[in-house]
Structures are given as C-alpha cells and as structure tokens.
Design a protein around this motif. Structure first.
Motif, mmCIF file in Angstrom:
data_model
loop_
_atom_site.group_PDB
_atom_site.id
_atom_site.type_symbol
_atom_site.label_atom_id
_atom_site.label_comp_id
_atom_site.label_asym_id
_atom_site.label_seq_id
_atom_site.Cartn_x
_atom_site.Cartn_y
_atom_site.Cartn_z
ATOM 1 N N GLU A 253 77.987 56.025 36.141
ATOM 2 C CA GLU A 253 79.386 56.087 35.688
ATOM 3 C C GLU A 253 79.638 55.154 34.502
ATOM 4 N N LYS A 254 78.895 54.070 34.426
ATOM 5 C CA LYS A 254 79.081 53.101 33.341
ATOM 6 C C LYS A 254 78.783 53.746 31.981
ATOM 7 N N GLU A 255 77.652 54.450 31.893
ATOM 8 C CA GLU A 255 77.276 55.098 30.624
ATOM 9 C C GLU A 255 78.244 56.233 30.278
ATOM 10 N N LEU A 256 78.717 56.934 31.302
ATOM 11 C CA LEU A 256 79.662 58.022 31.031
ATOM 12 C C LEU A 256 80.974 57.459 30.501
ATOM 13 N N ARG A 257 81.442 56.382 31.148
ATOM 14 C CA ARG A 257 82.689 55.741 30.686
ATOM 15 C C ARG A 257 82.520 55.244 29.260
ATOM 16 N N ALA A 258 81.361 54.656 28.975
ATOM 17 C CA ALA A 258 81.109 54.131 27.628
ATOM 18 C C ALA A 258 81.062 55.258 26.595
ATOM 19 N N THR A 259 80.673 56.444 27.025
ATOM 20 C CA THR A 259 80.604 57.593 26.112
ATOM 21 C C THR A 259 82.002 58.143 25.842
ATOM 22 N N GLY A 260 82.808 58.194 26.880
ATOM 23 C CA GLY A 260 84.181 58.685 26.712
ATOM 24 C C GLY A 260 84.220 60.052 26.081
ATOM 25 N N TRP B 196 71.708 62.364 24.351
ATOM 26 C CA TRP B 196 71.998 60.942 24.216
ATOM 27 C C TRP B 196 73.466 60.744 23.840
ATOM 28 N N ASN B 197 74.042 59.610 24.213
ATOM 29 C CA ASN B 197 75.354 59.298 23.652
ATOM 30 C C ASN B 197 75.175 58.599 22.299
ATOM 31 N N GLU B 198 76.283 58.355 21.626
ATOM 32 C CA GLU B 198 76.175 57.806 20.260
ATOM 33 C C GLU B 198 75.496 56.440 20.221
ATOM 34 N N ALA B 199 75.581 55.722 21.343
ATOM 35 C CA ALA B 199 74.933 54.403 21.416
ATOM 36 C C ALA B 199 73.432 54.518 21.654
ATOM 37 N N GLY B 200 72.934 55.760 21.821
ATOM 38 C CA GLY B 200 71.497 55.963 21.979
ATOM 39 C C GLY B 200 71.009 55.914 23.413
#
Lengths: 273, 273
Positions: free
Chosen positions: B223-230, B255-259
């Motif tokens: 959930e942390k990475e998903l929240r960070a992706t928004g 990948w999300n924008e943060a890689g």
C-alpha cells in the motif's frame, strides 16, 4: 521395459470421473515434501488422462497452498469450459490432514488447445553457451532424493559453494535432463520448468528458507518438438526481477539443443529474512 | 465526490458469502466484450471485499474461458486455504447463456499475503526513457470505449500506423494512467497490467485477430508504494518471447515514476493466421 522412476512417481488411479488417487514418491522427495515440479506434472498428467481432453497443454498455473505430506493424495480435475479449439480446466490436490479431513494442498488451472500452423517467430533466441558435454555435471555432497533424478550441468549461476553474501546476479543457465534418461514429454517439461534453486540464494550467496508459492508455465512446443528433443539436453535459463518483502519472482526459458523455445515459465517465491 | 468510472465498472453487490452480482460496463467496452483488465480487476475486487480476507494481493491468474457478453454476471470467490501469512483463493465469473444456463466465462486463482519487511533488491531497473510530459498522448481516429479511460503516452513501440508487415520488434514502453485521474490501487494496477495491444500486431505490423487466453500478475508493491504513486504515471514495458502456432506470450513490467517495480505480469495470447 522397466517403468521410469518419473512415471512411477506420477502414477494415478482413477477413482471417479476427474478424480485420481496418487501417492507421493520418495524418489522425488525434496526437503519437506515432494519436488514441486512433480506436483505440477501430476496435475498435468491427470488432465491429459481425462477422457474429455481437447488438445495439448498451453498453460499450467499451480499454486502451492499447503505442504503435501508423505502418503496418498487425490487429484481432482474438471473441464469447466470447452470451446472449439481451447479447453479450460480447474484442478486441485487434496490430502487428509491430521484430523482426517480432506484439505486443499494445491490449486491449479490448465488451458489445453488444438494448435494450428501459423506464422511464427522466436523473439528470444537461445543464448550462446558451452555445449552440455563441455560443462561438468553438479555433484552434491549431501543430495536430496529428487536431485538424484536429474542430470544438471550449470553453465552459469550454479548453486553457490561459498555462502559469503557475495552474490551479484540472479541469472542461472544450465543444461538438464532426466536421470535415468527419459524422452521429454509435457509432464517432464512442466517439472523441468521448476528445477531452478531459489534465486535469492544466488543473488545473495546466502541460504535462507524459500519455497515456490505459484508457478505458471506457457508451453510453446507441440509433440513434434518434444519428439525431436527426445532424451537430449534442455537448456534452462532463470532470473529474478524483484526481491521485496518476503517474495521474489523468477522468469525462465527452456530451449532444446536445437534452439527451439519449448516453454517459458514464471513463478513467485516466498523467502525469509 | 463523483464516483470514478472505473469504480462504477467494478461495482459488485454481494448476494451470498463469496458471491457477487456485477454488470458489464459500456465505459470499458472493447471490441466484443469488456476490456480484460476490468474483468481481472473485478475478480480481485471481489476477493478484497471478502470478509475472510488475509493480507493483500500477491498473485492473480485470470483465464479468459469464454466471451463475457453485455449485461449481468456473477463473480464467485472462495478462500480454499488460509495459512499463517498466505491465503489461496479460487474464483470464477459466470453468466447466463442464450439457454438461460449459468456458464463459466472466466476462471481465476488469487494468492493474498501478509508481507513483512525483509532484505530486498530490484534486479530490473526501470529503463531510461523520456519523461511522460515529453511524449505525446495517443490519439485515436476511431477509439474503443475503454481506451477513452486511459491516458497512454508511448515512448517506444506504439501501435503501428502503417500496417505494412514491416515490424521488427515486439517491445513497447509507455507511460499510462487512468483518465480521469484516479489514485492507483491494486485493482487498477491489475487492469493496467493488461493494457498492451497484442504484441503480434507490433512485431508483424499486421493486424490479425488476437485475444488474451490467460494472464498472471505478480504484485511487488504494497500500500505504501501505491499511495506514493497516487495518480501519477506508471511506466509499462511489454515484449513477447515466442510466437508459434496460434499463440504468443508477453512479459511486462510496471514501474511508478520513482522507479519502483509495482508488478510483473505475463500472459499468453491467441492469434490467427
């Protein structure tokens, strides 16, 4: 002719339509249960023996839900949808628990298909590696029963001999085949797809508890390619993409010596620490 | 707040434990049925809503057994084995056929897991590509409904504009997100994993009938990475390994924008000719 030990391990007795009685094999025993490859192969075997079967294996997904203990088990397979050229199966392995209740140890889905000649192309050529005769077979000081029934000749990424935390790659390439020799078929191919030791051991050069949670194999070969492979070597290649919070994935390719991609296979694996 | 069109498409009404009534969405309609990504997301949604749920999504395998027609359908999900930190689910989608009989259109297995912090490492870094703002969004002359609900910015391997048989690669890289914007969650991630047009169209620069038979997604994000992706962009990459006798496979990474590698996904796809 003597029955091959792999065929003995996969022996099933039909007890009702789509229900088969099996027995775990000491010959393919891993640390705390049967080699997962034989469980996958057993499920595929049950599908292939079903009288309503259409076509040949295309996909096989096996989820290892719980430990399969030594002794009898039941395989259940059901064709839930049959189309003109594909057939969809659900499957499971069940075993009596300590209380005598039948519990699910494995779930699976299988797709079989009638395949027609079409345009085709391989976009993942076999890597250039040393021939099987040029690389030494693995010798184990303390082996596990199932490993005695495979001949494994690692080209790259063999199991570490120094557990010093110095790993730098998750890539393994190895030649493999059944021992004693046995002509390749769909069931033994499904088992070979699960032969790689945990990528986390290689990447970290550290031995931690690990076990496959779910494996999916896509079969690209038909009976012609399997016949052409016979009992010659298969080149397996496996690597991980991501290790995170207790799980890593693995993607694998298996080619025959002629360079034909027999199957691609993916799995997600639990690890500790 | 207005309900997002994706959430409307995924709306389910529980009719009994593990049984949910749904309705196909015109907003995510593909050529002859709903976008497969929404079907996968709907099954995952049913699992996530189940009162006995343990943990978060780890694997999702969806087999498209038959066409899902416009109208009501039923999702059935069942937790068949719950361990200390993993839970195994079987699932299916059923719909009334012309005779009024309920038939299976989709089978699925899901594994959910409670994940703990461990050693981790990414072995597949995000490729270096132009930023989403630097690449133009796809514009379709004749679009399909579902495509209107995604913003797609191809970096490489966009859908061919010349169907001249001149393809030379099966690799696509594109930035994508929901349209209108919607914060990423497990269901929308499962849908995004199936967003790529058929690799055979790209590799051959030829449009032939094609459709996913089976897709498996491994979730690496919590959930942390998903929240960070928004609602920021996700980079998707997909390529085929083998095209043979009517089927090809596809392996994808998101990948999300943060890689951060959010998920890896694999599918096998039927094609004609």
């Amino acid at each position: 002719m003597k029955t091959h030990v792999f065929d003995t391990a996969l022996q099933l007795d039909q007890t009702a339509p789509g229900r088969y009685a099996g027995l775990t094999s000491a010959d393919y025993w891993n640390m705390v249960g049967p080699f997962g490859g034989t469980t996958a192969a057993t499920i595929l075997q049950a599908v292939l023996r079903h009288p309503d079967l259409l076509g040949l294996p295309l996909t096989l997904t096996v989820n290892y839900a719980g430990a399969l203990g030594q002794g009898p088990f039941e395989v259940q397979v059901q064709p839930v949808r049959t189309n003109r050229s594909t057939q969809h199966w659900t499957a499971g392995v069940l075993q009596k628990d300590a209380q005598g209740d039948m519990v699910v140890t494995t779930t699976a889905t299988v797709v079989t298909a009638v395949r027609r000649e079409t345009w085709g192309l391989s976009d993942t050529p076999m890597p250039e590696v040393a021939r099987p005769e040029q690389v030494a077979p693995v010798r184990y000081e303390q082996s596990l029963a199932w490993l005695d029934h495979y001949e494994l000749r690692p080209v790259r990424g063999a199991i570490p001999t120094q557990w010093d935390g110095g790993g730098d790659s998750s890539l393994t390439q190895l030649w493999m085949r059944d021992h004693p020799l046995r002509p390749l078929d769909f069931c033994s191919l499904a088992a070979l797809a699960d032969i790689f030791f945990p990528r986390v051991w290689l990447r970290r050069a550290k031995r931690v508890p690990a076990g496959t949670v779910s494996i999916t194999t896509y079969v690209h070969s038909g009976e012609k390619e399997l016949r052409a492979t016979g009992s010659s070597y298969v080149l397996g290649q496996a690597r991980a993409q991501e290790f995170r919070n207790g799980f890593f994935d693995q993607s694998a390719q298996l080619w025959n010596e002629a360079g034909s991609l027999l199957c691609t296979s993916h799995q997600i694996v639990y690890f500790k620490e």
